[in-house]
Write a protein that holds these residues in place. Structure first.
Motif, PDB file in Angstrom:
ATOM      1  N   TRP A  24       0.801  -1.215   0.000  1.00 48.06           N
ATOM      2  CA  TRP A  24       0.000   0.000   0.000  1.00 48.06           C
ATOM      3  C   TRP A  24       0.843   1.277   0.000  1.00 48.06           C
ATOM      4  O   TRP A  24       0.554   2.207  -0.767  1.00 48.06           O
ATOM      5  CB  TRP A  24      -0.991   0.006   1.164  1.00 48.06           C
ATOM      6  N   LEU A  27       1.871   1.798  -3.436  1.00 54.63           N
ATOM      7  CA  LEU A  27       0.722   1.960  -4.328  1.00 54.63           C
ATOM      8  C   LEU A  27       0.131   3.363  -4.262  1.00 54.63           C
ATOM      9  O   LEU A  27      -0.213   3.951  -5.289  1.00 54.63           O
ATOM     10  CB  LEU A  27      -0.366   0.957  -3.940  1.00 54.63           C
ATOM     11  N   GLN A  28       0.025   3.891  -3.056  1.00 56.02           N
ATOM     12  CA  GLN A  28      -0.691   5.163  -2.940  1.00 56.02           C
ATOM     13  C   GLN A  28       0.078   6.306  -3.583  1.00 56.02           C
ATOM     14  O   GLN A  28      -0.510   7.319  -3.944  1.00 56.02           O
ATOM     15  CB  GLN A  28      -1.027   5.472  -1.486  1.00 56.02           C
ATOM     16  N   GLN A  30       1.266   6.082  -6.436  1.00 53.31           N
ATOM     17  CA  GLN A  30       0.982   5.990  -7.874  1.00 53.31           C
ATOM     18  C   GLN A  30      -0.461   6.347  -8.216  1.00 53.31           C
ATOM     19  O   GLN A  30      -0.862   6.261  -9.376  1.00 53.31           O
ATOM     20  CB  GLN A  30       1.280   4.568  -8.371  1.00 53.31           C
ATOM     21  N   LEU A  31      -1.208   6.712  -7.201  1.00 54.65           N
ATOM     22  CA  LEU A  31      -2.606   7.055  -7.456  1.00 54.65           C
ATOM     23  C   LEU A  31      -2.716   8.470  -7.982  1.00 54.65           C
ATOM     24  O   LEU A  31      -1.902   9.325  -7.653  1.00 54.65           O
ATOM     25  CB  LEU A  31      -3.409   6.938  -6.154  1.00 54.65           C
ATOM     26  N   PRO A  32      -3.742   8.721  -8.792  1.00 50.93           N
ATOM     27  CA  PRO A  32      -3.969  10.101  -9.228  1.00 50.93           C
ATOM     28  C   PRO A  32      -4.338  10.977  -8.039  1.00 50.93           C
ATOM     29  O   PRO A  32      -4.757  10.471  -6.994  1.00 50.93           O
ATOM     30  CB  PRO A  32      -5.140   9.963 -10.216  1.00 50.93           C
ATOM     31  N   ALA A  33      -4.170  12.276  -8.216  1.00 52.87           N
ATOM     32  CA  ALA A  33      -4.495  13.198  -7.124  1.00 52.87           C
ATOM     33  C   ALA A  33      -5.942  13.020  -6.707  1.00 52.87           C
ATOM     34  O   ALA A  33      -6.821  12.793  -7.540  1.00 52.87           O
ATOM     35  CB  ALA A  33      -4.252  14.632  -7.581  1.00 52.87           C
TER      36      ALA A  33
ATOM     37  N   ARG B  24      -8.819   8.100  -1.095  1.00 51.29           N
ATOM     38  CA  ARG B  24      -7.678   7.205  -0.850  1.00 51.29           C
ATOM     39  C   ARG B  24      -7.940   6.236   0.284  1.00 51.29           C
ATOM     40  O   ARG B  24      -7.443   5.114   0.276  1.00 51.29           O
ATOM     41  CB  ARG B  24      -6.430   8.018  -0.556  1.00 51.29           C
ATOM     42  N   PHE B  27      -9.734   3.384  -1.130  1.00 49.37           N
ATOM     43  CA  PHE B  27      -8.820   2.515  -1.883  1.00 49.37           C
ATOM     44  C   PHE B  27      -7.997   1.645  -0.941  1.00 49.37           C
ATOM     45  O   PHE B  27      -7.737   0.478  -1.214  1.00 49.37           O
ATOM     46  CB  PHE B  27      -7.880   3.358  -2.748  1.00 49.37           C
ATOM     47  N   GLU B  28      -7.579   2.259   0.153  1.00 44.01           N
ATOM     48  CA  GLU B  28      -6.771   1.494   1.112  1.00 44.01           C
ATOM     49  C   GLU B  28      -7.582   0.336   1.689  1.00 44.01           C
ATOM     50  O   GLU B  28      -7.077  -0.775   1.849  1.00 44.01           O
ATOM     51  CB  GLU B  28      -6.268   2.408   2.232  1.00 44.01           C
ATOM     52  N   TYR B  31      -7.834  -2.287  -0.919  1.00 43.14           N
ATOM     53  CA  TYR B  31      -6.550  -2.994  -1.002  1.00 43.14           C
ATOM     54  C   TYR B  31      -6.445  -4.029   0.121  1.00 43.14           C
ATOM     55  O   TYR B  31      -6.091  -5.186  -0.109  1.00 43.14           O
ATOM     56  CB  TYR B  31      -5.384  -2.006  -0.927  1.00 43.14           C
ATOM     57  N   GLU B  35      -5.976  -7.887  -0.656  1.00 44.33           N
ATOM     58  CA  GLU B  35      -4.527  -8.109  -0.764  1.00 44.33           C
ATOM     59  C   GLU B  35      -4.204  -9.601  -0.844  1.00 44.33           C
ATOM     60  O   GLU B  35      -3.477 -10.048  -1.758  1.00 44.33           O
ATOM     61  CB  GLU B  35      -3.811  -7.497   0.441  1.00 44.33           C
ATOM     62  N   GLN B  57       0.340  -5.558  -7.363  1.00 47.77           N
ATOM     63  CA  GLN B  57       0.506  -4.118  -7.582  1.00 47.77           C
ATOM     64  C   GLN B  57      -0.221  -3.655  -8.853  1.00 47.77           C
ATOM     65  O   GLN B  57      -0.993  -2.693  -8.822  1.00 47.77           O
ATOM     66  CB  GLN B  57       1.990  -3.776  -7.681  1.00 47.77           C
ATOM     67  N   MET B  60      -4.062  -3.843  -8.527  1.00 42.98           N
ATOM     68  CA  MET B  60      -4.645  -2.812  -7.671  1.00 42.98           C
ATOM     69  C   MET B  60      -4.613  -1.444  -8.339  1.00 42.98           C
ATOM     70  O   MET B  60      -5.547  -0.652  -8.197  1.00 42.98           O
ATOM     71  CB  MET B  60      -3.923  -2.781  -6.321  1.00 42.98           C
ATOM     72  N   ILE B  61      -3.561  -1.160  -9.068  1.00 44.75           N
ATOM     73  CA  ILE B  61      -3.508   0.116  -9.790  1.00 44.75           C
ATOM     74  C   ILE B  61      -4.631   0.159 -10.827  1.00 44.75           C
ATOM     75  O   ILE B  61      -5.312   1.181 -10.973  1.00 44.75           O
ATOM     76  CB  ILE B  61      -2.130   0.315 -10.455  1.00 44.75           C
ATOM     77  N   MET B  64      -7.952   0.726  -9.117  1.00 46.08           N
ATOM     78  CA  MET B  64      -8.128   2.097  -8.634  1.00 46.08           C
ATOM     79  C   MET B  64      -8.298   3.109  -9.768  1.00 46.08           C
ATOM     80  O   MET B  64      -8.963   4.122  -9.599  1.00 46.08           O
ATOM     81  CB  MET B  64      -6.940   2.464  -7.744  1.00 46.08           C
ATOM     82  N   THR B  65      -7.696   2.832 -10.899  1.00 49.43           N
ATOM     83  CA  THR B  65      -7.836   3.780 -12.008  1.00 49.43           C
ATOM     84  C   THR B  65      -9.077   3.491 -12.856  1.00 49.43           C
ATOM     85  O   THR B  65      -9.559   4.367 -13.554  1.00 49.43           O
ATOM     86  CB  THR B  65      -6.588   3.759 -12.919  1.00 49.43           C
TER      87      THR B  65
END
Lengths: 171, 188
Positions: A24, A27-28, A30-33, B24, B27-28, B31, B35, B57, B60-61, B64-65
């Motif tokens: 995590w 990962l965070q 790499q997250l968008p704003a 966020r 998202f956490e 995750y 996980e 990784q 998860m990206i 999230m996107t």
């Protein structure tokens, strides 16, 4: 005894694996704003229901305007309220165990975190001393509820009981 | 009845909606919930912890996107699992160890019940035996038995035929038997 085992069952019984450390933190980055905090009606509703039921479980929850002499006394100054809030906040986050919590408890914690953020946003706009005191009292009350929620959840887990089932049985 | 996937975790809609708004903390939470299932899937399919970490990784990206594309017509866990499966299979296809095996047709032994010797109940022994299978065979075994995909679904995801999936399942079971019970095992 030479009992044979069904392959699918044997595979499904294998314990889940975990990475050596959480990804995590990486990962965070790499997250968008973050586009901004959203509203929290659903999580808030979940936490409200959960907390209302919790009142039946634990006397540890303090209601708004409750009777904690340390906090409610007229002499309690802002510094002591902030100090109490900080201590409770540490406990609130330390007690959360998402790996062992149901989605219901996680949602309730998220609802509490949202409400804390809403209070913090109000504290940032330079409220009057009276308003600030009221906001810090609300913050402390909310954190007390969060601590009670997670302590109760942990107590049920320690006993091998299912907190969600216990809640459902009260409905 | 389909087996219970380790991904089958109910996620509150409020958490998904917050994720869609870029929260966020949401998202956490997502995750943390997924996980282990994602990492385990990556490890079983790709075989190495470093590859499983990459699968975790990258999955998860993507979650999230792309969470805004989740329409809610199926469970969130199924949508997330599909992303993880795609990531793991893409890694396998890119590697030299991927789905290169010949489409060997073997007797369709395992569409119903496949019995293994009692040693299979020992997690460490079974994991070690799985590691001795080829990635393709291990992937089909895992997707079929642990995740509950059908041969048709596995064929679609791997870009192979249904008979390939059935063949790998049969071959994998025979190999596992041979590894776990060498004195009685069948020739792989």
């Amino acid at each position: 005894m030479n009992t044979r085992i069904e392959l699918g069952q044997a595979l499904r019984q294998l314990p889940l694996e975990a990475p050596a450390s959480s990804l995590w933190p990486a990962l965070q980055t790499q997250l968008p704003a973050q586009p901004g905090r959203g509203l929290w009606p659903l999580a808030l509703a979940a936490s409200a229901v959960l907390l209302a039921v919790l009142l039946q479980f634990s006397g540890a929850i303090r209601l708004p305007g409750g009777s904690d002499p340390d906090i409610q006394s007229a002499g309690a100054d802002l510094a002591s309220l902030i100090d109490s809030s900080a201590r409770l906040e540490n406990s609130f986050y330390a007690l959360q165990d998402d790996d062992q919590s149901s989605a219901t408890v996680i949602a309730a914690n998220l609802g509490i975190e949202d409400r804390l953020q809403a209070i913090d946003a109000q504290l940032e706009v330079q409220p009057t001393a009276a308003e600030a005191r009221q906001l810090w009292l609300q913050r402390i009350d909310l954190l007390n509820q969060g601590v009670a929620l997670n302590r109760t959840n942990a107590a049920f887990k320690a006993e091998g009981d299912n907190f969600d089932l216990a809640l459902a049985s009260l409905n | 009845m389909k087996p219970h996937s380790p991904f089958a975790i109910d996620v509150p809609d409020s958490l998904i909606q917050r994720g869609k708004r870029g929260d966020r903390k949401a998202f956490e939470q997502i995750y943390r919930l997924f996980e282990r299932p994602v990492y385990t899937l990556g490890l079983r399919l790709c075989g190495q912890p470093s590859e499983a970490q990459d699968v975790l990784q990258d999955s998860m990206i993507k979650v999230m996107t792309k969470i805004g594309e989740f329409k809610g017509q199926s469970p969130f866990w199924g949508w997330l699992r599909q992303i993880a499966v795609n990531e793991a299979l893409m890694r396998l296809r890119r590697s030299s160890r991927g789905f290169l095996e010949d489409d060997v047709h073997e007797a369709d032994l395992c569409d119903t019940v496949c019995l293994l010797p009692p040693q299979a109940a020992e997690a460490a022994q079974l994991v070690e035996a799985l590691q001795q299978l080829s990635p393709a065979t291990r992937s089909v075994l895992w997707l079929y038995h642990a995740e509950g995909f059908t041969h048709e679904e596995i064929a679609e995801q791997t870009g192979k035929s249904v008979s390939f999936s059935k063949s790998q399942l049969s071959r994998g079971t025979r190999k596992l038997r041979a590894i776990l019970e060498p004195e009685q095992g069948l020739t792989p």
